[in-house]
Motif scaffolding. Structure first.
Motif, short mmCIF file in Angstrom:
data_model
loop_
_atom_site.label_atom_id
_atom_site.label_comp_id
_atom_site.label_asym_id
_atom_site.label_seq_id
_atom_site.Cartn_x
_atom_site.Cartn_y
_atom_site.Cartn_z
N TYR A 1 1.06 -0.89 0.04
CA TYR A 1 -0.21 -0.53 -0.08
C TYR A 1 1.07 1.03 -0.04
CZ TYR A 1 -4.09 -2.86 1.17
OH TYR A 1 -5.17 -3.67 1.78
N ARG B 1 1.37 4.91 0.82
CA ARG B 1 0.53 6.43 1.29
C ARG B 1 1.75 7.55 1.77
NH1 ARG B 1 -2.83 5.03 6.32
NH2 ARG B 1 -4.34 4.22 4.82
N VAL C 1 3.00 -5.32 2.30
CA VAL C 1 2.00 -5.91 3.55
C VAL C 1 1.74 -7.55 3.89
CG1 VAL C 1 -0.32 -6.84 3.80
CG2 VAL C 1 0.75 -4.07 3.24
N PRO D 1 -1.22 -13.58 13.49
CA PRO D 1 -1.74 -12.18 14.46
C PRO D 1 -2.34 -11.00 13.57
CG PRO D 1 0.61 -11.88 14.07
CD PRO D 1 0.07 -13.68 13.39
N SER D 2 -2.81 -10.05 14.24
CA SER D 2 -3.58 -8.79 13.63
C SER D 2 -2.70 -8.04 12.98
CB SER D 2 -4.39 -7.95 14.96
OG SER D 2 -4.78 -7.20 14.28
N GLY D 3 -3.00 -7.54 11.70
CA GLY D 3 -2.09 -7.09 10.89
C GLY D 3 -0.80 -7.66 10.14
N SER D 4 -1.34 -9.20 9.99
CA SER D 4 0.04 -9.97 9.34
C SER D 4 -0.41 -10.02 7.89
CB SER D 4 -0.31 -11.45 9.82
OG SER D 4 -1.16 -11.46 10.26
N GLY D 5 -1.67 -9.54 7.44
CA GLY D 5 -1.88 -9.76 5.66
C GLY D 5 -3.18 -10.44 6.06
N LYS D 6 -3.52 -11.24 6.23
CA LYS D 6 -4.97 -12.23 5.99
C LYS D 6 -6.14 -11.54 5.54
CE LYS D 6 -5.55 -13.10 10.65
NZ LYS D 6 -4.96 -11.73 11.59
N THR D 7 -6.57 -10.89 5.67
CA THR D 7 -7.53 -9.92 5.53
C THR D 7 -7.50 -9.77 4.02
OG1 THR D 7 -8.43 -9.59 6.89
CG2 THR D 7 -9.59 -8.73 4.88
N THR D 8 -5.81 -8.60 3.80
CA THR D 8 -5.45 -8.77 2.30
C THR D 8 -5.51 -9.41 1.18
OG1 THR D 8 -4.43 -6.69 3.38
CG2 THR D 8 -3.77 -7.69 1.39
N GLU E 1 -13.39 -14.15 9.26
CA GLU E 1 -13.09 -14.61 10.39
C GLU E 1 -15.04 -14.66 10.63
OE1 GLU E 1 -11.17 -11.95 13.84
OE2 GLU E 1 -9.66 -11.39 11.82
N ARG F 1 -12.75 1.79 -3.55
CA ARG F 1 -12.57 0.58 -3.46
C ARG F 1 -13.05 0.28 -2.91
NH1 ARG F 1 -7.28 0.08 -4.54
NH2 ARG F 1 -7.40 -0.19 -1.76
N ASP G 1 -11.51 -0.31 0.50
CA ASP G 1 -11.46 0.94 1.97
C ASP G 1 -12.96 0.61 1.97
OD1 ASP G 1 -9.43 0.98 1.40
OD2 ASP G 1 -9.47 2.11 -0.32
N ARG H 1 -13.96 -2.19 4.92
CA ARG H 1 -13.04 -1.63 5.96
C ARG H 1 -13.83 -0.11 7.40
NH1 ARG H 1 -7.10 -2.76 6.55
NH2 ARG H 1 -7.53 -0.24 7.08
N1 ATP Z 1 -6.64 -0.01 2.64
C1 ATP Z 1 -5.25 -0.32 2.89
N2 ATP Z 1 -4.38 0.88 3.30
C2 ATP Z 1 -2.84 0.69 3.49
N3 ATP Z 1 -2.24 0.05 4.90
C3 ATP Z 1 -3.82 -1.01 5.04
C4 ATP Z 1 -4.56 -1.01 3.78
N4 ATP Z 1 -5.30 -2.82 4.34
C5 ATP Z 1 -4.18 -2.67 5.39
N5 ATP Z 1 -3.33 -2.69 5.66
C6 ATP Z 1 -2.62 -2.67 6.23
O1 ATP Z 1 -1.66 -3.82 5.61
C7 ATP Z 1 -1.46 -4.90 6.84
C8 ATP Z 1 -2.55 -6.15 6.51
O2 ATP Z 1 -4.10 -5.78 7.42
P1 ATP Z 1 -4.84 -7.22 7.16
O3 ATP Z 1 -6.86 -6.71 7.14
O4 ATP Z 1 -4.76 -7.68 5.83
O5 ATP Z 1 -4.38 -7.27 8.45
P2 ATP Z 1 -5.38 -8.70 8.82
O6 ATP Z 1 -4.10 -9.58 9.42
O7 ATP Z 1 -6.94 -9.11 8.67
O8 ATP Z 1 -5.56 -8.88 10.59
P3 ATP Z 1 -7.38 -8.37 11.39
O9 ATP Z 1 -6.25 -9.79 12.11
O10 ATP Z 1 -6.69 -7.34 12.15
O11 ATP Z 1 -7.62 -8.61 10.35
C9 ATP Z 1 -2.19 -3.98 8.47
O12 ATP Z 1 -0.85 -2.51 8.24
C10 ATP Z 1 -3.34 -2.57 8.25
O13 ATP Z 1 -2.58 -1.83 8.22
#
Ligand code: ATP
Ligand code: MG
Lengths: 227, 386
Positions: free
Chosen positions: A14, A16, A23, A42-49, A170, B377, B380, B383
């Motif tokens: 990403y 900014r 990610v 863990p949270s923020g590891s990129g699963k949702t991504t 989740e 998007r 976004d 979220r």
């Molecule tokens: N649209 C976005 N713009 C900028 N950064 C993003 C965006 N989406 C995710 N991130 C960043 O990418 C990283 C991974 O996010 P992601 O949502 O994939 O984590 P996750 O593993 O699903 O966490 P959680 O368990 O909290 O849901 C995070 O650091 C988040 O801040």
């Protein structure tokens, strides 16, 4: 069985203010047809991504994602929308039902876009609601349902188009133990009886234990570990 | 269509907000219709003026009289077909609120020049013969329940005293824009009285009305007439009746201009009101729109849903407003003294404007939310917690 999902050397960043945040780093992952895979980390590891990339609502920065023979990272916006509605069923953590529509109408949404007649649509919706065990709640609005019931409606909405792949981010994250248990049983049934390939993100080890395979993400890297 | 239900249900999501928005649009449409009606009524009174009539008045102001003797000289100007004249009488009929024009006119020629005042031949003949008779417009007859043979008593102010006139004619307006609220009587009767009581004012004429053959000649004929009386004690100013009318209501012209302007400002305000509602709705539904996109809904579908809702609200508001404009305008016209505007009605153009505005407002209000829904998007949007 063949790999229905092939993730090849995928990275995602990403930006900014022209600062790149990486990610996912060079992820490769194969999922066989009919598999039930859990994705933990863990949270923020990129699963949702990663889930978003596989389900075609986001695009990788590098790498290929081939699903059922189609490289979806190459599709344009509108073909991707069409592809999604044919191939992927989505289940979200917060259900994301449309509050002004009844359970029936929510489930009907994805097939409104098809050429099905009204009677055929009704039949599909009823079948889907039947599978999740909510036939008697068709005319209820989301706020008249419990969290677990809402999530079941969301699952009915995800399967009404009969997609080959179900992705769930989740799905039990916002539910109490009992409701979560019901949802997991439902996911298992969809996998076993209806042969859906399922990719489920979860924090809950109990939930993950229903899956055949568990993968861990750690700061954007994939660690393999089979149950 | 299948998404109509969603549009309809969306608009009912915040019933109070939608109702207030519809109400606001309706009020604004009513205000718009009313203002436009005043504006068009004003212009139609100017348009009603005839192009082949010139008005000759005293050059300083039409409140100063001209001598009767000018009549002959004006009549000799080439291109002049007929010359008639009138005096503003003023006065009070029963009480001050009964406003209508009372004019002392030349009985022999006035109806020839004002042929849009339609008077049966026998009534005209009787009127011409009887020196204290009068002719009234059909609207006066209707409003005060007057019929032939009735006596109208006026309390004079410009011409003091008690004046009695017998109604010998009731004229019908030839056109919708023709003023049927005038009372006309013999100038000679007024003049005879003046000769006896105020000799200084005998022979005074308020203004001359000149019928010309060719409207294209109006400028040159006007110049010639004014040239004759140049350097005399009472110089004249000759202009077309339309210009005269316009000058007569000149004082209100600034008000009319601002009404014209305000009526369009109102449209702008409704756009903001509805735009605001639509933006609030779209913001709240950011996540839902992302979900719909996830399910395969295209940008066109979303645009349709948003535009549909916007148009639904603007049409409801516009429709209710337009329907209410009719009784309100007709109610309003009761309070405007008859005779100020010959026509006070909602013109088709006003209705077209209102409907066109409703469509435009619906579209404009939807633009920003549509743009937002399309460019957000999915990831976004999902979220988004707003
Ligand atoms: N649209 C976005 N713009 C900028 N950064 C993003 C965006 N989406 C995710 N991130 C960043 O990418 C990283 C991974 O996010 P992601 O949502 O994939 O984590 P996750 O593993 O699903 O966490 P959680 O368990 O909290 O849901 C995070 O650091 C988040 O801040
Ligand atoms: Mg997540």
């Amino acid at each position: 069985m063949a790999d229905i999902i092939q993730v090849k050397n995928v990275s995602k960043s990403y930006w900014r203010d022209s600062i790149e945040t990486s990610v996912l780093h060079d992820i490769s992952l194969d999922i066989k047809e009919g598999e039930f895979m859990a994705l933990m980390g863990p949270s923020g590891s990129g699963k949702t991504t990663l889930l978003n990339l596989i389900s075609g609502i986001d695009k990788p920065t590098r790498g290929e994602i081939i699903i059922n023979g189609t490289d979806i990272s190459r599709l344009n916006e509108s073909s991707l929308a069409k592809w999604r509605s044919n191939n992927i069923g989505f289940v979200f953590q917060f259900y994301n039902l449309i509050p002004v529509l009844t359970a029936f109408e929510n489930v009907e949404l994805p097939i409104l876009l098809t050429k099905l007649s009204k009677a055929e649509r009704k039949q599909h919706v009823e079948t889907a609601l039947n599978i999740v065990g909510l036939n008697d709640r068709m005319d209820h609005y989301p706020k008249q349902l419990s969290g677990g019931q809402e999530q079941r409606v969301a699952i009915a909405r995800a399967i009404v188009t009969d997609p080959v792949i179900l992705v769930a981010d989740e799905p039990t994250g916002d539910l109490d133990r009992n409701s979560a248990g019901e949802i997991l049983i439902l996911m298992e049934r969809l996998n076993q009886e209806f042969n859906k390939t399922i990719l489920m993100v979860t924090h809950d080890p109990h939930a993950a234990s229903k899956a055949h395979v568990i993968r861990h993400l750690e700061k954007g890297d994939l660690i393999q570990e089979t149950v | 269509m299948k998404i109509l239900k969603l549009i309809f249900k969306n608009s009912l999501r915040h019933k109070l907000r939608t109702a207030l928005t519809i109400f606001g649009i309706a009020i604004a449409v009513i205000a718009f219709g009313l203002l436009r009606t005043v504006v068009t009524a004003w212009y139609s009174s100017v348009k009603a003026a005839s192009a082949n009539r010139l008005i000759v008045r005293q050059s300083v102001s039409f409140i100063f009289p001209l001598p009767y003797s000018y009549r002959e000289k004006i009549a000799q100007v080439p291109g002049v077909k007929e010359v008639t004249f009138a005096n503003w009488f003023g006065g009070t009929y029963i009480d001050k609120n009964n406003f209508f024009a009372r004019l002392a006119v030349d009985a022999d020629t006035y109806f020839e020049v004002y042929n849009e005042f339609v008077l049966p031949k026998d009534q005209l003949d009787t009127f011409k013969k009887e020196r204290n008779s009068c002719v009234i417009g059909a609207d006066i007859a209707k409003k005060y329940h007057l019929k032939l043979g009735d006596v109208i008593t006026l309390d004079g102010d410009i011409y003091p005293g008690r004046w009695e006139f017998v109604v010998r004619g009731i004229y019908q307006p030839k056109f919708k824009s023709t003023d049927a609220m005038q009372m006309l009587f013999h100038w000679s009767y007024l003049d005879e009285t003046m000769k006896q009581e105020m000799p200084g004012r005998a022979g005074d004429v308020g203004w001359f009305v000149v019928l010309i053959n060719d409207p294209a000649q109006s400028a040159s004929i006007s110049n010639q007439i004014d040239g004759i009386f140049n350097n005399s004690t009472a110089e004249t100013k000759t202009e077309t009746e339309a210009a005269f009318q316009q000058g007569f209501i000149q004082s209100s012209s600034a008000i009319i201009t601002s009404m014209n302007f305000i009526s369009f400002v109102i449209i702008g305000i409704i756009m903001l009101v509805l735009g605001n509602t639509m933006i609030m709705s779209a913001r709240e539904r950011t996540r839902e729109y992302a979900v719909l996109k996830t399910l395969g809904f295209s940008g066109k579908h979303l645009a349709g849903i948003i535009l549909g809702e916007s148009l639904l609200i603007s049409f409801l508001g516009g429709g209710i407003g337009l329907l209410l404009t009719f009784p309100i305008v007709s109610g309003f016209s009761q309070f405007i003294p008859k005779g100020i505007f010959p026509v006070f009605e909602i013109e088709p153009i006003t209705i077209i404007f209102s409907c066109g505005s409703a469509i435009l407002i619906g579209i404009v209000a939807a633009l920003f939310p549509i743009q937002r829904a399309l460019t957000t998007r999915i990831v976004d949007g999902i979220r988004f917690s707003g």
